[in-house]
Scaffold this motif. Structure first.
Motif, PDB file in Angstrom:
ATOM      1  N   ALA A 107       1.063  -0.907  -0.171  1.00  0.00           N
ATOM      2  CA  ALA A 107       0.107   0.133  -0.125  1.00  0.00           C
ATOM      3  C   ALA A 107       0.728   1.004  -0.113  1.00  0.00           C
ATOM      4  CB  ALA A 107      -0.932   0.180   1.299  1.00  0.00           C
ATOM      5  N   PRO A 108       0.276   2.424  -0.249  1.00  0.00           N
ATOM      6  CA  PRO A 108       0.975   3.645  -0.459  1.00  0.00           C
ATOM      7  C   PRO A 108       1.567   4.041   1.029  1.00  0.00           C
ATOM      8  CG  PRO A 108      -0.923   3.940  -1.562  1.00  0.00           C
ATOM      9  CD  PRO A 108      -1.112   2.665  -1.014  1.00  0.00           C
ATOM     10  N   SER A 109       2.493   4.892   1.167  1.00  0.00           N
ATOM     11  CA  SER A 109       3.040   5.032   2.435  1.00  0.00           C
ATOM     12  C   SER A 109       2.119   5.731   3.669  1.00  0.00           C
ATOM     13  CB  SER A 109       4.383   5.567   2.301  1.00  0.00           C
ATOM     14  OG  SER A 109       4.087   7.138   1.720  1.00  0.00           O
ATOM     15  N   ASP A 110       1.287   6.483   3.119  1.00  0.00           N
ATOM     16  CA  ASP A 110       0.325   7.277   4.157  1.00  0.00           C
ATOM     17  C   ASP A 110      -0.743   6.238   4.609  1.00  0.00           C
ATOM     18  OD1 ASP A 110      -0.991   6.622   1.544  1.00  0.00           O
ATOM     19  OD2 ASP A 110      -2.268   8.423   1.776  1.00  0.00           O
ATOM     20  N   ILE A 111      -1.055   5.270   3.931  1.00  0.00           N
ATOM     21  CA  ILE A 111      -1.932   4.202   4.453  1.00  0.00           C
ATOM     22  C   ILE A 111      -1.102   3.118   5.591  1.00  0.00           C
ATOM     23  CG2 ILE A 111      -3.241   1.917   3.910  1.00  0.00           C
ATOM     24  CD1 ILE A 111      -3.985   3.149   1.231  1.00  0.00           C
ATOM     25  N   GLN A 112       0.295   2.994   5.189  1.00  0.00           N
ATOM     26  CA  GLN A 112       1.040   2.139   5.896  1.00  0.00           C
ATOM     27  C   GLN A 112       1.267   2.931   7.525  1.00  0.00           C
ATOM     28  OE1 GLN A 112       4.466   1.317   3.973  1.00  0.00           O
ATOM     29  NE2 GLN A 112       3.678  -0.340   2.584  1.00  0.00           N
ATOM     30  N   ALA A 113       1.492   4.229   7.240  1.00  0.00           N
ATOM     31  CA  ALA A 113       1.724   5.149   8.471  1.00  0.00           C
ATOM     32  C   ALA A 113       0.519   5.099   9.319  1.00  0.00           C
ATOM     33  CB  ALA A 113       2.200   6.513   7.917  1.00  0.00           C
ATOM     34  N   PHE A 114      -0.639   5.192   8.682  1.00  0.00           N
ATOM     35  CA  PHE A 114      -1.883   5.362   9.453  1.00  0.00           C
ATOM     36  C   PHE A 114      -2.165   3.814  10.113  1.00  0.00           C
ATOM     37  CE2 PHE A 114      -6.386   3.595   9.196  1.00  0.00           C
ATOM     38  CZ  PHE A 114      -6.869   4.484  10.177  1.00  0.00           C
ATOM     39  N   ILE A 115      -1.963   2.653   9.609  1.00  0.00           N
ATOM     40  CA  ILE A 115      -1.824   1.461  10.472  1.00  0.00           C
ATOM     41  C   ILE A 115      -0.971   1.244  11.297  1.00  0.00           C
ATOM     42  CG2 ILE A 115      -1.915  -0.932   9.933  1.00  0.00           C
ATOM     43  CD1 ILE A 115      -4.542   0.360   8.660  1.00  0.00           C
ATOM     44  N   GLU A 116       0.454   1.937  11.152  1.00  0.00           N
ATOM     45  CA  GLU A 116       1.247   1.863  12.165  1.00  0.00           C
ATOM     46  C   GLU A 116       0.600   2.461  13.592  1.00  0.00           C
ATOM     47  OE1 GLU A 116       5.014   0.355  12.044  1.00  0.00           O
ATOM     48  OE2 GLU A 116       3.358  -0.810  11.212  1.00  0.00           O
ATOM     49  N   MET A 117      -0.028   3.681  13.127  1.00  0.00           N
ATOM     50  CA  MET A 117      -0.449   4.390  14.199  1.00  0.00           C
ATOM     51  C   MET A 117      -1.723   3.790  14.834  1.00  0.00           C
ATOM     52  SD  MET A 117      -0.075   8.639  13.325  1.00  0.00           S
ATOM     53  CE  MET A 117      -0.514   8.237  11.486  1.00  0.00           C
ATOM     54  N   LYS A 118      -2.605   2.899  14.023  1.00  0.00           N
ATOM     55  CA  LYS A 118      -3.849   2.175  14.556  1.00  0.00           C
ATOM     56  C   LYS A 118      -3.840   0.970  14.123  1.00  0.00           C
ATOM     57  CE  LYS A 118      -7.909   4.047  14.664  1.00  0.00           C
ATOM     58  NZ  LYS A 118      -8.107   4.007  16.113  1.00  0.00           N
ATOM     59  N   THR A 119      -2.784   0.030  14.697  1.00  0.00           N
ATOM     60  CA  THR A 119      -3.003  -1.299  14.329  1.00  0.00           C
ATOM     61  C   THR A 119      -4.154  -2.240  14.288  1.00  0.00           C
ATOM     62  OG1 THR A 119      -2.315  -1.983  16.551  1.00  0.00           O
ATOM     63  CG2 THR A 119      -0.367  -1.341  15.042  1.00  0.00           C
ATOM     64  N   ASP A 120      -5.118  -1.527  14.910  1.00  0.00           N
ATOM     65  CA  ASP A 120      -6.377  -2.435  14.875  1.00  0.00           C
ATOM     66  C   ASP A 120      -7.311  -1.857  14.004  1.00  0.00           C
ATOM     67  OD1 ASP A 120      -7.045   0.273  15.988  1.00  0.00           O
ATOM     68  OD2 ASP A 120      -8.282  -0.300  17.584  1.00  0.00           O
ATOM     69  N   SER A 121      -6.894  -1.319  12.842  1.00  0.00           N
ATOM     70  CA  SER A 121      -7.757  -0.893  11.770  1.00  0.00           C
ATOM     71  C   SER A 121      -7.418  -1.402  10.421  1.00  0.00           C
ATOM     72  CB  SER A 121      -7.626   0.710  11.582  1.00  0.00           C
ATOM     73  OG  SER A 121      -8.039   1.458  12.862  1.00  0.00           O
ATOM     74  N   MET A 122      -6.972  -2.591  10.555  1.00  0.00           N
ATOM     75  CA  MET A 122      -6.628  -3.108   9.312  1.00  0.00           C
ATOM     76  C   MET A 122      -7.680  -3.425   8.287  1.00  0.00           C
ATOM     77  SD  MET A 122      -3.437  -4.449   8.693  1.00  0.00           S
ATOM     78  CE  MET A 122      -3.890  -5.435   7.179  1.00  0.00           C
ATOM     79  N   ARG A 123      -9.007  -3.252   8.871  1.00  0.00           N
ATOM     80  CA  ARG A 123     -10.175  -3.451   7.954  1.00  0.00           C
ATOM     81  C   ARG A 123     -10.081  -2.481   6.987  1.00  0.00           C
ATOM     82  NH1 ARG A 123     -14.993  -4.072   9.495  1.00  0.00           N
ATOM     83  NH2 ARG A 123     -14.677  -3.448  11.770  1.00  0.00           N
ATOM     84  N   ALA A 124      -9.798  -1.138   7.380  1.00  0.00           N
ATOM     85  CA  ALA A 124      -9.838   0.100   6.852  1.00  0.00           C
ATOM     86  C   ALA A 124      -8.992  -0.050   5.486  1.00  0.00           C
ATOM     87  CB  ALA A 124      -9.406   1.124   7.554  1.00  0.00           C
ATOM     88  N   VAL A 125      -8.028  -0.986   5.325  1.00  0.00           N
ATOM     89  CA  VAL A 125      -7.093  -0.717   4.184  1.00  0.00           C
ATOM     90  C   VAL A 125      -7.441  -0.959   2.912  1.00  0.00           C
ATOM     91  CG1 VAL A 125      -4.836  -2.023   3.288  1.00  0.00           C
ATOM     92  CG2 VAL A 125      -4.992  -1.421   5.732  1.00  0.00           C
ATOM     93  N   ILE A 126      -8.540  -1.841   2.748  1.00  0.00           N
ATOM     94  CA  ILE A 126      -9.043  -2.108   1.614  1.00  0.00           C
ATOM     95  C   ILE A 126      -9.931  -1.257   1.054  1.00  0.00           C
ATOM     96  CG2 ILE A 126     -11.047  -3.331   2.571  1.00  0.00           C
ATOM     97  CD1 ILE A 126     -11.027  -5.229   0.243  1.00  0.00           C
ATOM     98  N   TYR A 127     -10.539  -0.307   2.130  1.00  0.00           N
ATOM     99  CA  TYR A 127     -11.332   1.005   1.640  1.00  0.00           C
ATOM    100  C   TYR A 127     -10.600   2.063   1.350  1.00  0.00           C
ATOM    101  CZ  TYR A 127     -14.999  -1.900   4.046  1.00  0.00           C
ATOM    102  OH  TYR A 127     -15.973  -3.071   4.051  1.00  0.00           O
ATOM    103  N   LEU A 128      -9.469   2.217   2.009  1.00  0.00           N
ATOM    104  CA  LEU A 128      -8.576   3.300   1.616  1.00  0.00           C
ATOM    105  C   LEU A 128      -7.647   3.173   0.451  1.00  0.00           C
ATOM    106  CD1 LEU A 128      -6.868   3.874   5.186  1.00  0.00           C
ATOM    107  CD2 LEU A 128      -8.345   5.394   4.255  1.00  0.00           C
ATOM    108  N   LEU A 129      -7.554   2.063  -0.079  1.00  0.00           N
ATOM    109  CA  LEU A 129      -6.959   1.471  -1.294  1.00  0.00           C
ATOM    110  C   LEU A 129      -7.805   1.943  -2.502  1.00  0.00           C
ATOM    111  CD1 LEU A 129      -5.326  -1.636  -0.593  1.00  0.00           C
ATOM    112  CD2 LEU A 129      -3.972   0.452  -1.355  1.00  0.00           C
ATOM    113  N   ASP A 130      -9.320   2.147  -2.084  1.00  0.00           N
ATOM    114  CA  ASP A 130     -10.224   2.452  -3.167  1.00  0.00           C
ATOM    115  C   ASP A 130     -10.249   3.772  -3.196  1.00  0.00           C
ATOM    116  OD1 ASP A 130     -12.019   1.431  -4.839  1.00  0.00           O
ATOM    117  OD2 ASP A 130     -13.646   1.679  -3.706  1.00  0.00           O
ATOM    118  N   ILE A 131      -9.679   4.761  -2.538  1.00  0.00           N
ATOM    119  CA  ILE A 131      -9.459   6.154  -2.825  1.00  0.00           C
ATOM    120  C   ILE A 131      -8.028   6.462  -3.309  1.00  0.00           C
ATOM    121  CG2 ILE A 131      -9.717   8.315  -1.837  1.00  0.00           C
ATOM    122  CD1 ILE A 131     -10.812   6.893   0.632  1.00  0.00           C
TER     123      ILE A 131
END
Length: 361
Positions: A186-210
């Motif tokens: 994933a792009p670095s901004d999504i990776q940084a977000f998950i590093e801050m909120k490791t319990d938000s993995m389900r958000a990745v697939i939706y963020l990749l859609d933007i």
């Protein structure tokens, strides 16, 4: 005559853990492990400048926990460095080395003021380095989702494992592996977000859609500020897409209208030039560039149709949310009067919205 030098002991606890876990052992085990353990017992280490020891290029870990690193550093300062490290000559930087493992111990030793460390050097291949990195990390429970994704990618790229084999090795389902592989790419901004909120993995697939990074930044900010939840994302992103489509359609409609007005103006101008200007008939004196009453009615009709489509889209969005609300009630399985009243009101609301939508068909 001095006795033989005492053999240094290498902390191989992580190897014992990794190689006694059943299926994980059968998949990850390789000749590299056997060779490493043989070297530990048969080869003497050499003291190497700590600044010449670089990370394993296949090491997935990207961060170290500060408190535990400092504790290890204090222990090394008090009791000395225990064991030895294993490395290979750096393939691109002559005179330096790449560790197979022990990056955390190297950093702690550096903090403790050590200048050199005992290292066994061997001619490891990239495949060996990847295998040893995976062995060190596969049983760790403190890897972040991003670090796990990078580890899984190493296992696939360098060890030729499939996603199913990786999942079997770590005793997780394939979806677990696939989601973390997706994060690793994933792009670095999504990776940084998950590093801050490791319990938000389900958000990745939706963020990749933007695809638009600025739009994604706004969504991430709202997630971090808890103005949005992961459950909100599907509807929120659909609304973003709808607005973008409507904005595009609006721009196209504006272009078409402007083009049509120009055509009408040119046609009217020609009409006036070809008309006998000496005629006193009002029907022959239409103002240049002004559409006729009939043409104006056509514009009005087109605009109304566009507004109708917009309203219908909004009603569909409302119906979708009401359907989701209905599912929440159905899943509640509570037979209380308040729930029954709620269901009845919801049915009335859905019927009303459906009636509104039917009027636009």
């Amino acid at each position: 005559m001095p006795g033989k030098p005492k053999k240094s002991m290498l902390d191989v606890g992580y190897l014992r853990t990794a190689t006694t876990t059943g299926l994980a052992s059968s998949i990850i085990a390789s000749k590299a492990h056997e060779e490493e353990q043989r070297l530990i017992h048969e080869k003497q280490p050499q003291q190497i400048d700590i600044d010449l020891l670089f990370d394993n290029p296949f090491q997935p870990r990207v961060a170290m926990e500060e408190e535990s690193l400092q504790q290890l550093s204090d222990t090394i300062a008090s009791h000395g460095f225990q064991g030895v490290l294993v490395a290979r000559a750096h393939p691109q930087r002559p005179g330096t080395y790449q560790l197979t493992a022990g990056h955390r111990r190297r950093e702690a030793a550096k903090r403790a003021g050590l200048k050199t460390l005992p290292v066994i050097v061997h001619n490891w291949t990239d495949q060996d380095m990847a295998t040893l990195a995976a062995t060190e990390n596969i049983q760790r429970e403190d890897l972040s989702p991003l670090e796990e994704g990078k580890l899984f990618q190493i296992m696939i790229d360098q060890m030729n494992l499939t996603q199913l084999e990786v999942a079997a090795a770590i005793k997780k389902d394939r979806g677990y592996v696939r989601n973390r592989l997706r994060l690793a790419k994933a792009p670095s901004d999504i990776q940084a977000f998950i590093e801050m909120k490791t319990d938000s993995m389900r958000a990745v697939i939706y963020l990749l859609d933007i695809e638009d990074q600025s739009e994604r930044a706004q969504v991430i900010d709202q997630l971090l500020n808890k103005k949005l939840t992961t459950e909100d994302l599907p509807g929120y992103i659909e609304e973003l897409k709808r607005r973008k489509r409507e904005g595009l359609q609006s721009n196209q409609d504006t272009d078409i209208t402007q083009s049509t007005n120009t055509t009408y103006a040119e046609t009217a101008s020609v009409s006036v030039n070809e008309t006998n200007l000496s005629s006193k008939s009002p029907s022959n004196l239409r103002r240049v560039g002004v559409p006729s009453e009939e043409e104006q009615q056509d514009y009005s009709k087109g605009s109304s149709m566009s507004q109708a489509r917009l309203r219908k889209t909004k009603l569909k969005t409302i119906m979708r949310y009401l359907a989701d609300y209905q599912r929440l009630l159905d899943d509640a399985n509570v037979e209380e009067d308040v729930f029954e009243d709620e269901r009845e009101l919801l049915i009335q609301v859905r019927n009303t919205v459906q009636q509104l939508a039917d009027t636009l068909n």
